[in-house]
Design an enzyme around this catalytic site. Structure first.
Site, PDB file in Angstrom:
ATOM      1  N   HIS A  32     -22.883   4.903  15.337  1.00 54.26           N
ATOM      2  CA  HIS A  32     -22.503   3.889  16.330  1.00 54.26           C
ATOM      3  C   HIS A  32     -21.451   4.447  17.294  1.00 54.26           C
ATOM      4  O   HIS A  32     -21.493   4.197  18.499  1.00 54.26           O
ATOM      5  CB  HIS A  32     -21.977   2.641  15.604  1.00 54.26           C
ATOM      6  CG  HIS A  32     -21.316   1.649  16.498  1.00 54.26           C
ATOM      7  ND1 HIS A  32     -21.978   1.018  17.537  1.00 54.26           N
ATOM      8  CD2 HIS A  32     -20.037   1.173  16.542  1.00 54.26           C
ATOM      9  CE1 HIS A  32     -21.140   0.203  18.163  1.00 54.26           C
ATOM     10  NE2 HIS A  32     -19.954   0.284  17.586  1.00 54.26           N
ATOM     11  N   HIS A  58     -12.741   2.997  18.570  1.00 50.31           N
ATOM     12  CA  HIS A  58     -12.584   1.574  18.886  1.00 50.31           C
ATOM     13  C   HIS A  58     -12.667   0.639  17.684  1.00 50.31           C
ATOM     14  O   HIS A  58     -12.131  -0.461  17.725  1.00 50.31           O
ATOM     15  CB  HIS A  58     -13.558   1.124  19.985  1.00 50.31           C
ATOM     16  CG  HIS A  58     -14.974   0.924  19.510  1.00 50.31           C
ATOM     17  ND1 HIS A  58     -15.895   1.940  19.514  1.00 50.31           N
ATOM     18  CD2 HIS A  58     -15.621  -0.165  19.027  1.00 50.31           C
ATOM     19  CE1 HIS A  58     -17.057   1.472  19.044  1.00 50.31           C
ATOM     20  NE2 HIS A  58     -16.918   0.197  18.750  1.00 50.31           N
ATOM     21  N   ASP A  59     -13.340   1.051  16.607  1.00 53.81           N
ATOM     22  CA  ASP A  59     -13.455   0.172  15.434  1.00 53.81           C
ATOM     23  C   ASP A  59     -12.515   0.546  14.293  1.00 53.81           C
ATOM     24  O   ASP A  59     -12.568  -0.070  13.229  1.00 53.81           O
ATOM     25  CB  ASP A  59     -14.900   0.186  14.908  1.00 53.81           C
ATOM     26  CG  ASP A  59     -15.842  -0.687  15.739  1.00 53.81           C
ATOM     27  OD1 ASP A  59     -15.381  -1.723  16.279  1.00 53.81           O
ATOM     28  OD2 ASP A  59     -17.034  -0.335  15.849  1.00 53.81           O
ATOM     29  N   GLU A  62      -9.886  -2.245  13.403  1.00 53.41           N
ATOM     30  CA  GLU A  62     -10.513  -3.492  12.954  1.00 53.41           C
ATOM     31  C   GLU A  62     -11.209  -3.335  11.601  1.00 53.41           C
ATOM     32  O   GLU A  62     -11.193  -4.245  10.782  1.00 53.41           O
ATOM     33  CB  GLU A  62     -11.517  -3.936  14.017  1.00 53.41           C
ATOM     34  CG  GLU A  62     -12.005  -5.354  13.834  1.00 53.41           C
ATOM     35  CD  GLU A  62     -12.785  -5.819  15.053  1.00 53.41           C
ATOM     36  OE1 GLU A  62     -12.239  -5.755  16.172  1.00 53.41           O
ATOM     37  OE2 GLU A  62     -13.950  -6.226  14.882  1.00 53.41           O
ATOM     38  N   ASP A  63     -11.822  -2.191  11.383  1.00 54.90           N
ATOM     39  CA  ASP A  63     -12.728  -2.066  10.235  1.00 54.90           C
ATOM     40  C   ASP A  63     -12.303  -1.067   9.174  1.00 54.90           C
ATOM     41  O   ASP A  63     -13.023  -0.892   8.189  1.00 54.90           O
ATOM     42  CB  ASP A  63     -14.131  -1.659  10.721  1.00 54.90           C
ATOM     43  CG  ASP A  63     -14.784  -2.759  11.547  1.00 54.90           C
ATOM     44  OD1 ASP A  63     -14.395  -3.925  11.377  1.00 54.90           O
ATOM     45  OD2 ASP A  63     -15.664  -2.447  12.348  1.00 54.90           O
ATOM     46  N   ASP A 119     -19.875  -0.663  23.818  1.00 54.93           N
ATOM     47  CA  ASP A 119     -20.011  -1.154  22.441  1.00 54.93           C
ATOM     48  C   ASP A 119     -21.091  -2.233  22.353  1.00 54.93           C
ATOM     49  O   ASP A 119     -21.972  -2.184  21.485  1.00 54.93           O
ATOM     50  CB  ASP A 119     -18.649  -1.706  21.993  1.00 54.93           C
ATOM     51  CG  ASP A 119     -18.634  -2.164  20.545  1.00 54.93           C
ATOM     52  OD1 ASP A 119     -19.296  -1.529  19.707  1.00 54.93           O
ATOM     53  OD2 ASP A 119     -17.942  -3.164  20.254  1.00 54.93           O
TER      54      ASP A 119
HETATM   55 ZN    ZN Z   1     -18.295  -1.035  17.748  1.00 53.39          ZN
END
Ligand code: ZN
Length: 176
Positions: A32, A58-59, A62-63, A119
């Site tokens: 991704h 970018h993630d 958050e993840d 995204d």
């Molecule tokens: Zn993403």
């Protein structure tokens, strides 16, 4: 610049190592991030180092367990700022977070807006080509509508990325 992108991919591959995509093939999550980097570079013509590196990361906030300090130390405060701009507040319920993405979109920086379009384009492409298990048609259609609402609320920043997103969203509307 290429070296920084490779460093970011190495960092992200490690941080996301235990995650898989939602699709049936359970793609490694790094795919991704490579998709997003490709869209920024090739479709958007983006050459700004901080935007490209933040796109790859970018993630992570958050993840994964990544801390803001780690990102600032390895990639700088500007990159950290962009990643934070595209990070949801996970203490909020999902419906609130989704609405906030729409409400906050008009205030995004050029870099964050470009990352968000890339995204959402990558996600729509995945939903079209490799639908997540357990996502009935209505849920896929809802995702397309929401992604369109987010992207159309962003400031106009990159005609190439915007046109690409529009074409994939149109295709999703026809095929889902
Ligand atoms: Zn993403």
């Amino acid at each position: 610049m290429t070296g920084d992108m490779l460093q970011a991919l190495t960092f992200a591959a490690d941080k996301h190592r235990d995650q898989r995509g939602k699709d049936r093939r359970l793609s490694p999550y790094i795919n991704h991030l490579i998709d997003v980097a490709n869209l920024l570079w090739h479709t958007g013509g983006v050459r700004d180092r901080d935007t490209l590196v933040a796109g790859i990361l970018h993630d992570t906030l958050e993840d994964t367990e990544t801390t803001p300090e780690e990102i600032a130390l390895a990639f700088g405060e500007t990159v950290l700022g962009y990643v934070q701009e595209v990070t949801d507040d996970k203490s909020l319920p999902k419906a609130v977070r989704k609405q906030q993405q729409i409400d906050h979109a008009p205030h995004k920086s050029v870099a964050a807006a470009q990352i968000k379009i890339a995204d959402k384009s990558a996600n729509l492409h995945d939903i079209l080509m490799h639908p997540p298990d357990g996502w009935p048609q209505a849920r896929r259609q809802d995702y397309v509508r929401w992604a369109r609402a987010v992207v159309s609320a962003l400031p106009p920043v990159n005609p190439g990325l915007e046109a690409h997103f529009a074409s994939i969203a149109d295709r999703a509307d026809r095929e889902l």
